[in-house]
Design a protein around this motif. Structure first.
Motif, short mmCIF file in Angstrom:
data_model
loop_
_atom_site.label_atom_id
_atom_site.label_comp_id
_atom_site.label_asym_id
_atom_site.label_seq_id
_atom_site.Cartn_x
_atom_site.Cartn_y
_atom_site.Cartn_z
N ASP A 61 65.13 -98.42 -15.09
CA ASP A 61 65.48 -98.83 -16.45
C ASP A 61 64.57 -98.18 -17.49
OD1 ASP A 61 67.49 -100.57 -15.55
OD2 ASP A 61 66.02 -102.17 -15.19
N LEU A 62 63.69 -97.29 -17.05
CA LEU A 62 62.81 -96.56 -17.95
C LEU A 62 63.39 -95.17 -18.21
CD1 LEU A 62 59.38 -97.45 -16.29
CD2 LEU A 62 60.48 -98.60 -18.22
N MET A 63 62.99 -94.57 -19.31
CA MET A 63 63.44 -93.22 -19.64
C MET A 63 62.35 -92.49 -20.39
SD MET A 63 66.06 -94.08 -22.76
CE MET A 63 66.35 -92.35 -23.10
N VAL A 64 62.47 -91.19 -20.50
CA VAL A 64 61.49 -90.36 -21.20
C VAL A 64 62.06 -89.94 -22.55
CG1 VAL A 64 60.12 -88.25 -21.14
CG2 VAL A 64 60.51 -89.53 -19.03
N CYS A 65 61.24 -90.11 -23.61
CA CYS A 65 61.57 -89.60 -24.94
C CYS A 65 60.44 -88.71 -25.41
CB CYS A 65 61.75 -90.75 -25.94
SG CYS A 65 63.30 -91.63 -25.80
N ASN A 66 60.78 -87.73 -26.24
CA ASN A 66 59.71 -86.94 -26.86
C ASN A 66 59.33 -87.61 -28.18
OD1 ASN A 66 61.57 -86.12 -28.87
ND2 ASN A 66 62.10 -84.25 -27.75
N PHE A 67 58.30 -87.08 -28.82
CA PHE A 67 57.80 -87.71 -30.04
C PHE A 67 58.66 -87.41 -31.26
CE2 PHE A 67 53.11 -88.33 -28.56
CZ PHE A 67 53.56 -89.22 -27.59
N ASN A 68 59.78 -86.70 -31.03
CA ASN A 68 60.81 -86.57 -32.05
C ASN A 68 61.92 -87.60 -31.82
OD1 ASN A 68 59.64 -84.40 -33.49
ND2 ASN A 68 60.40 -82.97 -31.93
N ASN A 69 61.64 -88.55 -30.91
CA ASN A 69 62.54 -89.67 -30.59
C ASN A 69 63.83 -89.23 -29.93
OD1 ASN A 69 60.63 -91.34 -32.05
ND2 ASN A 69 61.57 -90.55 -33.92
N GLN A 70 63.76 -88.13 -29.20
CA GLN A 70 64.93 -87.62 -28.50
C GLN A 70 64.80 -87.92 -27.01
OE1 GLN A 70 64.22 -83.57 -29.70
NE2 GLN A 70 65.81 -83.65 -31.29
N ALA A 71 65.87 -88.46 -26.44
CA ALA A 71 65.90 -88.72 -25.00
C ALA A 71 65.99 -87.40 -24.25
CB ALA A 71 67.08 -89.60 -24.67
N LEU A 72 65.16 -87.25 -23.22
CA LEU A 72 65.25 -86.02 -22.44
C LEU A 72 66.50 -86.00 -21.57
CD1 LEU A 72 61.58 -85.19 -21.40
CD2 LEU A 72 62.79 -84.86 -23.56
N ASP A 73 66.99 -87.17 -21.22
CA ASP A 73 68.28 -87.27 -20.53
C ASP A 73 69.28 -87.83 -21.55
OD1 ASP A 73 70.53 -87.92 -19.08
OD2 ASP A 73 69.43 -88.77 -17.39
N PRO A 74 70.18 -87.02 -22.08
CA PRO A 74 71.09 -87.45 -23.15
C PRO A 74 72.08 -88.52 -22.72
CG PRO A 74 71.71 -85.28 -22.36
CD PRO A 74 70.38 -85.60 -21.73
N THR A 75 72.17 -88.81 -21.43
CA THR A 75 73.07 -89.85 -20.97
C THR A 75 72.45 -91.24 -21.08
OG1 THR A 75 72.35 -89.79 -18.64
CG2 THR A 75 74.07 -88.23 -19.32
N LEU A 76 71.17 -91.30 -21.39
CA LEU A 76 70.47 -92.59 -21.49
C LEU A 76 70.23 -92.95 -22.95
CD1 LEU A 76 67.80 -92.13 -18.66
CD2 LEU A 76 70.06 -93.22 -18.52
N LYS A 77 70.21 -94.26 -23.23
CA LYS A 77 70.03 -94.74 -24.60
C LYS A 77 68.67 -95.42 -24.75
CE LYS A 77 72.04 -97.81 -28.11
NZ LYS A 77 73.07 -98.83 -28.39
N PRO A 78 67.80 -94.85 -25.59
CA PRO A 78 66.49 -95.47 -25.80
C PRO A 78 66.58 -96.64 -26.77
CG PRO A 78 66.69 -93.53 -27.17
CD PRO A 78 67.96 -93.61 -26.36
N SER A 79 65.52 -97.41 -26.84
CA SER A 79 65.44 -98.49 -27.81
C SER A 79 65.63 -97.95 -29.22
CB SER A 79 64.08 -99.18 -27.71
OG SER A 79 63.85 -99.99 -28.84
N ALA A 80 66.25 -98.77 -30.07
CA ALA A 80 66.43 -98.38 -31.46
C ALA A 80 65.11 -98.25 -32.19
CB ALA A 80 67.32 -99.41 -32.17
N GLU A 81 64.05 -98.81 -31.62
CA GLU A 81 62.75 -98.82 -32.28
C GLU A 81 61.77 -97.80 -31.69
OE1 GLU A 81 62.10 -102.92 -31.69
OE2 GLU A 81 63.69 -103.46 -33.07
#
Length: 212
Positions: A61-81
């Motif tokens: 249930d974890l995912m990786v985002c960069n500091f530009n708030n972009q998910a490295l896996d575009p199929t996953l949805k990060p927190s809105a915050e």
């Protein structure tokens, strides 16, 4: 970069999941609320995916985002915050983990003050990094919840640079606590410390005790 190609240390992922489950078990993150992250390097963080039950969180249930708030896996949805997490990592390279709870005491206290929650006279203040005495006054900054997370992140940055955030946590009005630490264990200690203190303050107010 695909998340699957990013080398995520298993011990870090498991440590984050463990603390999130603990927080969920305290009912500080009900109804899939809250979001939790840890720094992977100076450009990426591991963060909870949106709408996951925090009491039963899995490493999947974890995912990786960069500091530009972009998910490295575009199929996953990060927190809105996510933008507030990444802003904190950019403001202080020593921050290694950010935990955002939705407890009742933190939420109601944030609605009862204007700009700060002031804490004084509690031994538990020493659980917060940099505080060594119950005789000092701990001031926790409160930010309005305008639902515009990038704008909120900029306001946090402005107050940070002015020196108005000098505790390892802040409140968003009617929303909850953001607390951080140099690693997941310190961040957990700060969450527990803040939540205890907020609960004490609210109980005092209900009992007609000292004013905030």
């Amino acid at each position: 970069m695909d998340t699957k190609k990013f080398d995520i240390p298993a011990d870090k992922a498991e440590a984050l999941v463990e603390v999130v489950r603990f927080i969920g078990g305290q009912n500080w993150s009900p109804a899939t609320g809250g979001n939790y992250s840890l720094r992977l390097d100076n450009f990426h963080c591991l963060i909870t995916q949106s709408s996951k039950d925090k009491r039963n969180l899995q490493t999947s249930d974890l995912m990786v985002c960069n500091f530009n708030n972009q998910a490295l896996d575009p199929t996953l949805k990060p927190s809105a915050e996510t933008a507030l997490h990444t802003k904190l990592y950019q403001l202080d390279s020593e921050i290694g983990c950010v935990l955002h709870t939705h407890s009742v005491p933190a939420t109601v206290l944030s609605r009862s003050v204007s700009e700060q929650v002031r804490i004084h006279g509690f031994e538990m203040q020493k659980a917060l990094y940099g505080n060594t005495s119950h005789t000092e006054t701990v001031c926790v900054s409160v930010f309005d919840n305008n639902q515009d997370i990038p704008a909120l992140a900029k306001e946090v940055e402005r107050k940070w640079q002015q020196g108005n955030i000098n505790q390892p946590g802040l409140l968003v009005r009617g929303h909850g606590l953001y607390a951080w630490g140099r690693d997941v264990f310190e961040a957990r200690r700060h969450v527990e410390g803040f939540e205890f203190l907020f609960s004490c303050l609210w109980q005092e107010r209900l009992a007609g005790g000292m004013l905030l």
